[in-house]
Design a protein around this motif. Structure first.
Motif, mmCIF file in Angstrom:
data_model
loop_
_atom_site.group_PDB
_atom_site.id
_atom_site.type_symbol
_atom_site.label_atom_id
_atom_site.label_comp_id
_atom_site.label_asym_id
_atom_site.label_seq_id
_atom_site.Cartn_x
_atom_site.Cartn_y
_atom_site.Cartn_z
ATOM 1 N N UNK A 99 0.814 -1.215 0.000
ATOM 2 C CA UNK A 99 0.000 0.000 0.000
ATOM 3 C C UNK A 99 0.848 1.266 0.000
ATOM 4 N N UNK A 100 0.267 2.399 0.394
ATOM 5 C CA UNK A 100 0.933 3.695 0.248
ATOM 6 C C UNK A 100 1.644 4.221 1.502
ATOM 7 N N UNK A 101 1.664 3.464 2.591
ATOM 8 C CA UNK A 101 2.174 4.020 3.841
ATOM 9 C C UNK A 101 3.594 3.553 4.155
ATOM 10 N N UNK A 102 4.160 4.108 5.223
ATOM 11 C CA UNK A 102 5.555 3.860 5.578
ATOM 12 C C UNK A 102 5.851 2.396 5.866
ATOM 13 N N UNK A 103 4.871 1.652 6.382
ATOM 14 C CA UNK A 103 5.110 0.251 6.718
ATOM 15 C C UNK A 103 4.763 -0.705 5.581
ATOM 16 N N UNK A 104 4.417 -0.168 4.417
ATOM 17 C CA UNK A 104 4.220 -0.991 3.220
ATOM 18 C C UNK A 104 5.554 -1.078 2.492
ATOM 19 N N UNK A 105 6.321 -2.083 2.825
ATOM 20 C CA UNK A 105 7.708 -2.157 2.347
ATOM 21 C C UNK A 105 8.009 -3.401 1.516
ATOM 22 N N UNK A 106 6.972 -4.083 1.054
ATOM 23 C CA UNK A 106 7.202 -5.339 0.330
ATOM 24 C C UNK A 106 7.950 -5.125 -0.976
ATOM 25 N N UNK A 107 7.494 -4.180 -1.813
ATOM 26 C CA UNK A 107 8.178 -3.955 -3.089
ATOM 27 C C UNK A 107 9.639 -3.582 -2.877
ATOM 28 N N UNK A 108 9.900 -2.647 -1.965
ATOM 29 C CA UNK A 108 11.274 -2.194 -1.732
ATOM 30 C C UNK A 108 12.154 -3.317 -1.190
ATOM 31 N N UNK A 109 11.614 -4.107 -0.279
ATOM 32 C CA UNK A 109 12.392 -5.196 0.309
ATOM 33 C C UNK A 109 12.705 -6.276 -0.718
ATOM 34 N N UNK A 110 11.729 -6.584 -1.576
ATOM 35 C CA UNK A 110 11.955 -7.602 -2.596
ATOM 36 C C UNK A 110 12.912 -7.107 -3.674
ATOM 37 N N UNK A 111 12.866 -5.824 -3.975
ATOM 38 C CA UNK A 111 13.844 -5.260 -4.912
ATOM 39 C C UNK A 111 15.258 -5.450 -4.364
ATOM 40 N N UNK A 112 15.427 -5.173 -3.079
ATOM 41 C CA UNK A 112 16.735 -5.369 -2.452
ATOM 42 C C UNK A 112 17.133 -6.834 -2.452
ATOM 43 N N UNK A 113 16.181 -7.709 -2.193
ATOM 44 C CA UNK A 113 16.467 -9.141 -2.133
ATOM 45 C C UNK A 113 17.061 -9.657 -3.435
ATOM 46 N N UNK A 114 16.609 -9.096 -4.565
ATOM 47 C CA UNK A 114 17.039 -9.610 -5.865
ATOM 48 C C UNK A 114 17.843 -8.585 -6.670
ATOM 49 N N UNK A 115 18.459 -7.635 -5.941
ATOM 50 C CA UNK A 115 19.429 -6.725 -6.545
ATOM 51 C C UNK A 115 18.871 -5.800 -7.606
ATOM 52 N N UNK A 116 17.691 -5.235 -7.350
ATOM 53 C CA UNK A 116 17.075 -4.348 -8.328
ATOM 54 C C UNK A 116 16.741 -2.988 -7.713
ATOM 55 N N UNK A 117 16.645 -1.994 -8.565
ATOM 56 C CA UNK A 117 16.188 -0.677 -8.143
ATOM 57 C C UNK A 117 14.665 -0.616 -8.255
ATOM 58 N N UNK A 118 14.087 0.356 -7.573
ATOM 59 C CA UNK A 118 12.653 0.606 -7.697
ATOM 60 C C UNK A 118 12.410 1.685 -8.746
ATOM 61 N N UNK A 119 11.440 1.445 -9.615
ATOM 62 C CA UNK A 119 11.063 2.426 -10.628
ATOM 63 C C UNK A 119 9.544 2.477 -10.728
ATOM 64 N N UNK A 120 9.001 3.652 -11.046
ATOM 65 C CA UNK A 120 7.566 3.759 -11.275
ATOM 66 C C UNK A 120 7.198 3.063 -12.590
ATOM 67 N N UNK A 121 6.118 2.303 -12.549
ATOM 68 C CA UNK A 121 5.664 1.603 -13.742
ATOM 69 C C UNK A 121 4.602 2.451 -14.422
ATOM 70 N N UNK A 122 4.911 2.895 -15.631
ATOM 71 C CA UNK A 122 4.091 3.899 -16.317
ATOM 72 C C UNK A 122 2.649 3.436 -16.510
ATOM 73 N N UNK A 123 2.449 2.223 -16.978
ATOM 74 C CA UNK A 123 1.087 1.750 -17.251
ATOM 75 C C UNK A 123 0.281 1.591 -15.967
ATOM 76 N N UNK A 124 0.924 1.173 -14.901
ATOM 77 C CA UNK A 124 0.211 1.065 -13.625
ATOM 78 C C UNK A 124 -0.199 2.445 -13.124
ATOM 79 N N UNK A 125 0.679 3.432 -13.279
ATOM 80 C CA UNK A 125 0.323 4.804 -12.906
ATOM 81 C C UNK A 125 -0.876 5.294 -13.713
ATOM 82 N N UNK A 126 -0.882 4.970 -14.998
ATOM 83 C CA UNK A 126 -1.994 5.394 -15.845
ATOM 84 C C UNK A 126 -3.303 4.760 -15.373
ATOM 85 N N UNK A 127 -3.261 3.490 -15.048
ATOM 86 C CA UNK A 127 -4.470 2.800 -14.604
ATOM 87 C C UNK A 127 -4.913 3.316 -13.233
#
Length: 323
Positions: A99-127
């Motif tokens: 979700x949108x709050x400070x304790x919603x850290x799943x995406x960021x934690x999984x990005x770190x787990x698999x050596x990736x950066x976080x980026x905004x996904x354009x189509x998801x933003x549009x939807x």
């Protein structure tokens, strides 16, 4: 986002194309694990439902659910558990913390787990914008509130983004070809999991298990010696025997075998034997549900293997929802 504002709307969103099989052509998912994320589950604030639904889904589709873990909203725990599960199982799902709050850290934690950066996904933003455009509070959003909403479209950069429903703006995000990230809201979790089916390399229908349940009003201790010998006899044939008491009512004996003419024939023969030995009766799924209604089932004995289970109900607040 109010509870009524689940990420669904009759927007006619397009579905993603069916991706290549990440396990390799001709291979299918055999094993699975679930990682349930949320402090509110561990402190007893909310009742977790998603692992139970996932367990039923796996059983119905011939996938062996091997593990369920519930962990805190903690980066180190998410990193460790996700890496270990992806290494050990064909399919892993996470639930909660997107979700949108400070304790919603799943995406960021999984990005770190698999050596990736976080980026905004354009189509998801549009939807997301499409879903919100007619809501009166959008016009009064501050920049920080808009940024918080857009965190729900901030994904690991090399992730697959799979849009599974025409009326659901939030996608299933998949990492390493195995790990699928789901929201924690039970209703949305269930809809998205069912909708993901066509995108998964699941076992063919002929490999799905068959379960027969026999009910007896005898005490479990009275039938235990027979079930122990039955288990030893059927184990080489790949048939599982389980015993599940229901308080003040009796015991369900479960027989599970993989589908196939020979196995089904053996199961039916064994079921007739069990009925005779324990003074029981084979029940339909509807009769099982009726028998269990109003009772507290306490699984104490399973002669094969069991998976830990728990469940999730995410509380939604004004203009926000922890998904």
């Amino acid at each position: 986002m109010p509870a009524r504002d689940l990420p669904r709307q009759d927007s006619g969103f397009s579905l993603s194309p069916i991706p290549r099989n990440p396990l390799g052509e001709g291979k299918c998912i055999r094993t699975a694990a679930a990682l349930i994320i949320g402090d509110e589950i561990l402190n007893g604030k909310t009742l977790e439902q998603n692992s139970h639904y996932f367990a039923k889904y796996c059983f119905e589709h011939g996938v062996q659910l091997k593990r369920v873990e519930v962990i805190a909203d903690d980066e180190a725990e998410i990193v460790e558990a996700s890496r270990r599960m992806v290494k050990n199982y064909d399919w892993v799902i996470t639930s909660g913390g997107i979700g949108p709050t400070h304790d919603d850290m799943t995406y960021a934690s999984l990005a770190k787990a698999f050596g990736q950066k976080l980026v905004h996904h354009t189509e998801t933003l549009r939807r997301l914008d499409q879903m919100n455009k007619h809501r009166p509070w959008v016009a009064s959003q501050t920049p920080s509130q808009k940024e918080a909403a857009q965190r729900m479209a901030l994904f690991p950069e090399r992730a697959e983004v799979i849009f599974v429903g025409q009326d659901i703006w939030v996608p299933v995000v998949r990492l390493e070809g195995k790990l699928c990230i789901f929201p924690g809201i039970p209703k949305l979790f269930q809809v998205m999991l069912n909708s993901l089916t066509q995108f998964l390399p699941l076992p063919p229908p002929c490999e799905r298990p068959k379960r027969i349940q026999i009910f007896t009003d005898r005490p479990e201790s009275m039938i235990a010696p027979y079930l122990t010998s039955l288990h030893a006899r059927l184990k080489p044939q790949g048939i599982q025997v389980g015993s599940y008491p229901v308080l003040s009512k009796g015991v369900f004996v479960s027989l599970i075998g993989r589908s196939g003419p020979q196995t089904e024939c053996i199961l039916l023969q064994v079921a007739r034997e069990v009925e005779s030995e324990i003074g029981g009766k084979t029940l339909s799924e509807e009769e099982v549900a009726e028998k269990k209604a109003g009772a507290i089932a306490i699984p104490t004995t399973n002669f094969t293997c069991t998976a830990e289970r728990s469940s999730i109900n995410i509380e939604s607040g004004l203009r926000r929802a922890k998904i």
